[in-house]
Design a protein around this motif. Structure first.
Motif, mmCIF file in Angstrom:
data_model
loop_
_atom_site.group_PDB
_atom_site.id
_atom_site.type_symbol
_atom_site.label_atom_id
_atom_site.label_comp_id
_atom_site.label_asym_id
_atom_site.label_seq_id
_atom_site.Cartn_x
_atom_site.Cartn_y
_atom_site.Cartn_z
ATOM 1 N N THR A 1 7.278 -5.023 1.910
ATOM 2 C CA THR A 1 7.197 -4.566 0.521
ATOM 3 C C THR A 1 5.888 -3.843 0.275
ATOM 4 N N TYR A 2 4.825 -4.440 0.806
ATOM 5 C CA TYR A 2 3.498 -3.869 0.604
ATOM 6 C C TYR A 2 3.411 -2.477 1.216
ATOM 7 N N MET B 1 5.353 -0.062 -0.822
ATOM 8 C CA MET B 1 4.659 0.313 -2.055
ATOM 9 C C MET B 1 3.520 1.269 -1.759
ATOM 10 N N LEU B 2 2.799 1.013 -0.670
ATOM 11 C CA LEU B 2 1.699 1.906 -0.318
ATOM 12 C C LEU B 2 2.211 3.326 -0.111
#
Lengths: 299, 340
Positions: A255-256, A259-260
């Motif tokens: 997810t991270y 998102m990045l």
């Protein structure tokens, strides 16, 4: 409860994805169909995600999203399940012991430890654990069994799987043992002033039985509520920091990364996955209520 | 009931009639050893961080914001290079100097050759500033939203409660991360105010927003119960205007609820800030915070662990002190929930 249970069906969770994409991706990539109205885009994406299951990433073109999530999910699940077992038993032990030996050295010591557990940033504790187990004391008998960082699948060897995860489990659980232990102790202390506990003691039950069968049972209700919320969120990706520190490529990291990169399809997939688990854990929590609280059964 | 339960504990200050809850709380706090201890620890940390420029100038004697790869310092009459030739592995590359336990480079250097101890103090300033400012924003927003929702009810309550629920539905960290990523990628222009992407205002605002529902909801609940309480009903019966009831009766009673949250929120915000900075989406270089120093130290974890350990210890100490203080403040202000 229903409102927390279904952030996936809640438009907000979707809007986050859309907004994130709108900012930059839309301008750059007309060919992805971003000139279409948002609801249409959204419907197409949902169809690709759930019906045809061939939604591909915007950033790594051609990379299918669903298998990515499927690959990350067992890692996060192993991490969070193990930690959850630890923190449930750990915090019950802490809470019960502290409440039984209230205002003694045991109580105070446990509460200070719990407070320290609450105060440590999880990523820092993880680094500390790495430092101790991977580097400084790795060559001693205590930590020589610790394998290198990273995840080993359960089916390739349960023992190896277990060894790679023990330290991440303890790291993730420390915070929750602290929080839950403190809350449980407070609830138990409160329960001891209730009439039903006095009755139980008056009729001559042993202190242990009063604690476990009467006081603890009632105190478990808020405990279970908290557990449901935390567990769902952690499985849904909030274990990110632990995953990062221990090199576990779980859902949080996925997810991270998404998102990045503002990778909308990936964000959508992970958010859907996360809300699925929030709904499931809430359902399980409701079932547990029925088991431990007889009053719920009547309604 | 034993006799002991009936006798008044002499250590407990007797609540006198007419004593305000604030004053009583203050009396209880000033006799609470744990609270005083925690407060002293906090003050020492705050003062140390405020003295960061002095430390950098007179003790560390180097600029903690400029890399210093070729310099050397003198320890016990011997010149030591700040970036030393690596002794581990293949012997390639350089390792920053370890803790010297002297004035200069007391805790060693990071991979830019900067003094970790001085950066720690500067970082502490940012960590403390961000957590305090974010707490303030959070409490003001939460109080406004919670009081309006609770006091006005009706559609105001409907709308505000839904917004809170939407915010609540996100995992806190993921919300903060998505906000940071979107906000950090560009310069924000709000009329005359321009917030550049490296500004400290961003982490402050982000951290200030994400915890609003956690406080606004209890505030709303408190206002709802206050609104139906007898003294408010009496005031309304007397024909006192609503705004006056709001200010004179509701607000003071909500203030205690808010005060209880201050230390807890500050603790939570410090941890959140460090987590965001650790993921390099919080405080942006060249600014430092405890989280960014831990991140700097990650690459040096096995060779120079002090770079990552020291800021972590600072965080644990500060957060622990705040949590202890939070417990004491809550017990003092709200005797019903003794030690939760």
């Amino acid at each position: 409860m229903i409102f927390f249970a279904t952030p996936g069906s809640d438009p907000a969770a979707r809007i986050a994805g859309r907004n994130a994409a709108q900012e930059t991706v839309q301008a750059i990539r007309k060919d992805f169909g971003f000139d279409k109205p948002l609801p249409v885009q959204y419907a197409i994406m949902m169809k690709k995600l759930f019906v045809t299951r061939d939604l591909t990433s915007f950033v790594n073109r051609g990379l299918e999203v669903v298998p990515q999530v499927m690959r990350a999910a067992p890692i996060t699940l192993s991490l969070v399940f193990g930690a959850a077992v630890l923190w449930v038993f750990g915090s019950i032990a802490v809470g019960v012991l502290a409440a039984m030996y209230r205002d003694t050295v045991i109580d105070k010591g446990l509460m200070i430890l719990a407070l320290i557990g609450v105060s440590m940033p999880v990523f820092w504790l993880g680094e500390l654990m790495n430092l101790v187990s991977q580097s400084r004391f790795h060559d001693t008998w205590l930590f020589s069994w610790v394998p290198g960082l990273g995840y080993k699948p359960f089916f390739d060897g349960p023992w190896m799987w277990f060894k790679t995860l023990v330290i991440p489990w303890f790291t993730l659980a420390a915070l929750y043992i602290g929080i839950y232990g403190r809350v449980l102790r407070a609830n138990l202390v409160e329960a001891y002033q209730e009439d039903y506990v006095r009755t139980a003691r008056a009729k001559g039950l042993s202190p242990g039985r009063v604690m476990l069968r009467h006081a603890l049972r009632m105190s478990m209700i808020p405990f279970v509520t908290m557990f449901g919320l935390d567990f769902g969120v952690l499985v849904g990706g909030a274990a990110l920091l632990t995953e990062v520190v221990f090199g576990l490529n779980g859902v949080g990291r996925l997810t991270y990364q998404a998102m990045l990169n503002l990778d909308l399809p990936m964000i959508l997939a992970t958010v859907m996955y996360a809300s699925f688990f929030v709904v499931v854990t809430n359902a399980i929590v409701d079932i547990i209520y029925v088991v431990i609280d007889p009053r719920v059964r009547g309604h | 009931m034993t006799d002991a339960a009936l006798t008044v504990n002499p250590a407990e200050p007797k609540p006198r009639v007419g004593q305000s809850p604030m004053r009583r709380a203050w009396l209880i706090l000033s006799r609470d050893k744990a609270a005083i201890g925690a407060f002293v620890v906090l003050m020492v940390i705050v003062l140390a961080c405020l003295a960061a420029p002095l430390y950098a100038k007179y003790v560390a004697k180097s600029d903690p914001f400029r890399s210093n790869l070729s310099g050397s310092i003198e320890i016990d009459g011997k010149a030591e290079k700040i970036m030393q030739a690596s002794t581990t592995g293949l012997g390639l590359g350089v390792t920053p100097i370890g803790p010297t336990w002297h004035g200069q480079y007391m805790l060693g250097a990071d991979n830019q050759g900067r003094d970790v101890a001085a950066r720690l103090l500067y970082g502490g300033r940012n960590s403390l500033l961000i957590s305090s400012a974010a707490t303030l924003i959070c409490l003001v927003l939460a109080a406004t939203i919670g009081i309006s929702a609770g006091f006005f009810g009706g559609w105001v309550d409907m709308v505000l409660s839904r917004i809170l629920e939407v915010l609540w539905a996100f995992p806190v960290y993921l919300l903060a991360i998505s906000l940071s990523i979107v906000l950090l990628s560009q310069t924000i222009v709000l009329g005359p105010i321009e917030i550049s992407s490296g500004s400290l205002a961003l982490p402050i605002v982000i951290i200030g927003i994400i915890f609003v529902p956690y406080i606004a909801r209890p505030v709303r609940g408190r206002v709802l119960s206050l609104r139906e309480s007898e003294f408010v009903l009496a005031a309304r019966g007397l024909g006192i205007p609503r705004w006056r009831i709001l200010i004179k009766d509701i607000l003071p009673n909500v203030t205690t609820t808010l005060i209880v949250y201050i230390p807890i929120m500050m603790a939570l915000n410090i941890v959140t800030e460090s987590a965001l900075s650790f993921l390099s989406i919080g405080v942006q270089p060249p600014e430092a915070s405890w989280g960014t120093i831990i991140q700097d130290g990650q690459g040096l974890l096995y060779t120079r662990p002090m770079v990552a350990l020291a800021p972590g210890i600072a965080i644990v100490l500060t957060v622990l002190a705040l949590n202890v203080l939070g417990d004491s403040v809550r017990d003092a202000l709200d005797p019903r929930t003794k030690m939760r």
